[in-house]
Design a protein around this motif. Structure first.
Motif, PDB file in Angstrom:
ATOM      1  N   HIS A  44       0.828  -1.193   0.000  1.00  0.00           N
ATOM      2  CA  HIS A  44       0.000   0.000   0.000  1.00  0.00           C
ATOM      3  C   HIS A  44       0.863   1.244   0.000  1.00  0.00           C
ATOM      4  O   HIS A  44       0.399   2.333   0.270  1.00  0.00           O
ATOM      5  CB  HIS A  44      -0.927   0.006   1.216  1.00  0.00           C
ATOM      6  CG  HIS A  44      -1.973  -1.055   1.136  1.00  0.00           C
ATOM      7  ND1 HIS A  44      -3.235  -0.809   0.664  1.00  0.00           N
ATOM      8  CD2 HIS A  44      -1.917  -2.364   1.422  1.00  0.00           C
ATOM      9  CE1 HIS A  44      -3.930  -1.930   0.689  1.00  0.00           C
ATOM     10  NE2 HIS A  44      -3.156  -2.889   1.142  1.00  0.00           N
ATOM     11  N   PHE A  45       2.131   1.079  -0.300  1.00  0.00           N
ATOM     12  CA  PHE A  45       3.022   2.225  -0.237  1.00  0.00           C
ATOM     13  C   PHE A  45       2.931   3.086  -1.482  1.00  0.00           C
ATOM     14  O   PHE A  45       2.784   2.584  -2.595  1.00  0.00           O
ATOM     15  CB  PHE A  45       4.476   1.778  -0.090  1.00  0.00           C
ATOM     16  CG  PHE A  45       4.794   1.262   1.282  1.00  0.00           C
ATOM     17  CD1 PHE A  45       4.575   2.044   2.399  1.00  0.00           C
ATOM     18  CD2 PHE A  45       5.322   0.000   1.450  1.00  0.00           C
ATOM     19  CE1 PHE A  45       4.866   1.569   3.667  1.00  0.00           C
ATOM     20  CE2 PHE A  45       5.628  -0.478   2.710  1.00  0.00           C
ATOM     21  CZ  PHE A  45       5.391   0.303   3.818  1.00  0.00           C
ATOM     22  N   VAL A  46       2.998   4.374  -1.265  1.00  0.00           N
ATOM     23  CA  VAL A  46       3.232   5.320  -2.340  1.00  0.00           C
ATOM     24  C   VAL A  46       4.659   5.821  -2.138  1.00  0.00           C
ATOM     25  O   VAL A  46       5.008   6.294  -1.067  1.00  0.00           O
ATOM     26  CB  VAL A  46       2.238   6.508  -2.268  1.00  0.00           C
ATOM     27  CG1 VAL A  46       2.539   7.512  -3.375  1.00  0.00           C
ATOM     28  CG2 VAL A  46       0.803   6.012  -2.362  1.00  0.00           C
ATOM     29  N   TYR A  47       5.485   5.675  -3.169  1.00  0.00           N
ATOM     30  CA  TYR A  47       6.872   6.097  -3.059  1.00  0.00           C
ATOM     31  C   TYR A  47       7.068   7.441  -3.753  1.00  0.00           C
ATOM     32  O   TYR A  47       6.403   7.743  -4.743  1.00  0.00           O
ATOM     33  CB  TYR A  47       7.794   5.065  -3.708  1.00  0.00           C
ATOM     34  CG  TYR A  47       7.675   3.686  -3.110  1.00  0.00           C
ATOM     35  CD1 TYR A  47       8.098   3.448  -1.811  1.00  0.00           C
ATOM     36  CD2 TYR A  47       7.138   2.637  -3.841  1.00  0.00           C
ATOM     37  CE1 TYR A  47       7.987   2.184  -1.252  1.00  0.00           C
ATOM     38  CE2 TYR A  47       7.023   1.374  -3.299  1.00  0.00           C
ATOM     39  CZ  TYR A  47       7.450   1.142  -2.001  1.00  0.00           C
ATOM     40  OH  TYR A  47       7.334  -0.095  -1.453  1.00  0.00           O
ATOM     41  N   VAL A  48       8.000   8.222  -3.231  1.00  0.00           N
ATOM     42  CA  VAL A  48       8.377   9.479  -3.874  1.00  0.00           C
ATOM     43  C   VAL A  48       9.802   9.320  -4.386  1.00  0.00           C
ATOM     44  O   VAL A  48      10.692   8.881  -3.641  1.00  0.00           O
ATOM     45  CB  VAL A  48       8.308  10.656  -2.872  1.00  0.00           C
ATOM     46  CG1 VAL A  48       8.752  11.954  -3.559  1.00  0.00           C
ATOM     47  CG2 VAL A  48       6.894  10.804  -2.321  1.00  0.00           C
ATOM     48  N   GLY A  49      10.000   9.638  -5.661  1.00  0.00           N
ATOM     49  CA  GLY A  49      11.335   9.489  -6.241  1.00  0.00           C
ATOM     50  C   GLY A  49      11.650  10.604  -7.208  1.00  0.00           C
ATOM     51  O   GLY A  49      10.763  11.357  -7.632  1.00  0.00           O
ATOM     52  N   GLU A  50      12.935  10.700  -7.545  1.00  0.00           N
ATOM     53  CA  GLU A  50      13.384  11.740  -8.477  1.00  0.00           C
ATOM     54  C   GLU A  50      13.580  11.124  -9.863  1.00  0.00           C
ATOM     55  O   GLU A  50      14.241  10.092 -10.008  1.00  0.00           O
ATOM     56  CB  GLU A  50      14.702  12.343  -7.984  1.00  0.00           C
ATOM     57  CG  GLU A  50      15.237  13.419  -8.915  1.00  0.00           C
ATOM     58  CD  GLU A  50      16.571  13.979  -8.421  1.00  0.00           C
ATOM     59  OE1 GLU A  50      16.909  13.745  -7.230  1.00  0.00           O
ATOM     60  OE2 GLU A  50      17.264  14.624  -9.217  1.00  0.00           O
ATOM     61  N   LEU A  51      13.007  11.785 -10.867  1.00  0.00           N
ATOM     62  CA  LEU A  51      13.160  11.323 -12.253  1.00  0.00           C
ATOM     63  C   LEU A  51      14.593  11.622 -12.707  1.00  0.00           C
ATOM     64  O   LEU A  51      15.019  12.777 -12.716  1.00  0.00           O
ATOM     65  CB  LEU A  51      12.138  12.035 -13.143  1.00  0.00           C
ATOM     66  CG  LEU A  51      12.109  11.640 -14.616  1.00  0.00           C
ATOM     67  CD1 LEU A  51      11.886  10.145 -14.796  1.00  0.00           C
ATOM     68  CD2 LEU A  51      11.019  12.422 -15.342  1.00  0.00           C
ATOM     69  N   LEU A  52      15.317  10.557 -13.082  1.00  0.00           N
ATOM     70  CA  LEU A  52      16.761  10.717 -13.343  1.00  0.00           C
ATOM     71  C   LEU A  52      17.081  11.011 -14.802  1.00  0.00           C
ATOM     72  O   LEU A  52      18.179  11.480 -15.101  1.00  0.00           O
ATOM     73  CB  LEU A  52      17.509   9.445 -12.910  1.00  0.00           C
ATOM     74  CG  LEU A  52      17.442   9.110 -11.424  1.00  0.00           C
ATOM     75  CD1 LEU A  52      18.193   7.816 -11.152  1.00  0.00           C
ATOM     76  CD2 LEU A  52      18.006  10.239 -10.573  1.00  0.00           C
ATOM     77  N   ASN A  53      16.183  10.682 -15.711  1.00  0.00           N
ATOM     78  CA  ASN A  53      16.487  10.993 -17.110  1.00  0.00           C
ATOM     79  C   ASN A  53      15.348  11.781 -17.752  1.00  0.00           C
ATOM     80  O   ASN A  53      14.211  11.756 -17.297  1.00  0.00           O
ATOM     81  CB  ASN A  53      16.813   9.733 -17.916  1.00  0.00           C
ATOM     82  CG  ASN A  53      15.675   8.728 -17.936  1.00  0.00           C
ATOM     83  OD1 ASN A  53      15.561   7.884 -17.050  1.00  0.00           O
ATOM     84  ND2 ASN A  53      14.812   8.842 -18.933  1.00  0.00           N
TER      85      ASN A  53
END
Ligand SMILES: [Zn+2]
Length: 255
Positions: free
Chosen positions: A152-161
């Motif tokens: 049930h996790f929502v992850y936050v990440g940085e778009l690398l390309n």
């Protein structure tokens, strides 16, 4: 496969003497372990061996009693020179849908399905983009009819390309990702989607099992029923799965 970052391990090198070492990430050389021969007395303070780890490296974690018995510190004093380290207990490393999909050299980096919305509506497909997961977002409730939800996790990440054709996101943006059973990559979702998602029951796709969509359900309904009166509320509809073309069913939950 993940490496036990932040842990002391025993690296078996039969017939040579085993090495006791601490697992860390060298930003340039990749997953590594630094320590010394099991018989050395200054394994943590004067490390004599550095091993670059591969999936075939034979290693086993030392348990707390062994670490104490060998007088090893929780973290060796040299560790800060290697900069920020992966969190060994980060939830995404244990998420059954994605835990085997991370880049072995960069253990927080994963290829995600990034998109501008439903491919049928946008006439533009999703792109596989590298995203570095930074943290877990507030967990959203995602009701489904089948007991398929494992995460049930929502992850936050940085778009690398920089995406080739997408226009709604660019390199460096912070994206939200869901790990979706049935999809081979985590799915990029918008805040609008996450908010609306709470009110809809999505029966998983009959082919791939995906229980998420690319567009907010109200956007999907408007696109599929363009002639519906503006004040009408579409409460249930069937849709082709944006991922594989199978069938998903959406139903508005009672308020
Ligand atoms: Zn599908």
């Amino acid at each position: 496969m993940g490496f036990p970052y932040g842990r002391w391990v025993l690296i078996d090198r039969m017939p040579e003497e085993p090495i006791i070492a601490f697992v860390y990430l060298d930003k340039h050389a990749g997953p590594s372990a630094k320590g010394g021969l099991a018989s050395d007395s200054q394994i943590s303070t004067m490390p004599s061996r550095t091993v670059r780890l591969t999936p075939t490296t034979s290693l086993s974690e030392l348990d707390d009693a062994e670490v104490t018995a060998r007088k090893l510190p929780l973290l060796p004093s040299w560790l800060p020179t290697y900069g920020p380290q992966p969190l060994a207990d980060a939830p995404w490393r244990h998420d059954p849908n994605i835990k085997d999909k991370f880049n072995p050299q960069f253990p927080d980096d994963i290829q995600a399905l990034v998109h501008d919305g439903d491919p049928r509506r946008m006439r533009r497909g999703p792109e596989l983009c590298w995203v570095r997961i930074l943290r877990v977002d507030r967990a959203a409730t995602r009701p489904v009819t089948a007991a398929v939800e494992k995460s049930h996790f929502v992850y936050v990440g940085e778009l690398l390309n920089q995406p080739h054709t997408l226009t709604s996101v660019k390199k460096g943006d912070k994206l939200k990702l869901l790990s979706v059973p049935g999809m081979p990559h985590p799915l990029h979702v918008t805040d609008e989607y996450l908010v609306e998602r709470l009110q809809w029951q999505i029966t998983p796709c009959d082919k791939c099992g995906a229980s998420e969509c690319f567009d907010p359900p109200s956007v999907m309904a408007r696109f599929r029923f363009p002639d519906a009166p503006a004040d009408s509320l579409i409460q249930a509809f069937t849709s082709f799965c944006s991922h594989c073309g199978g069938i998903q069913q959406l139903r508005l939950l009672e308020a």
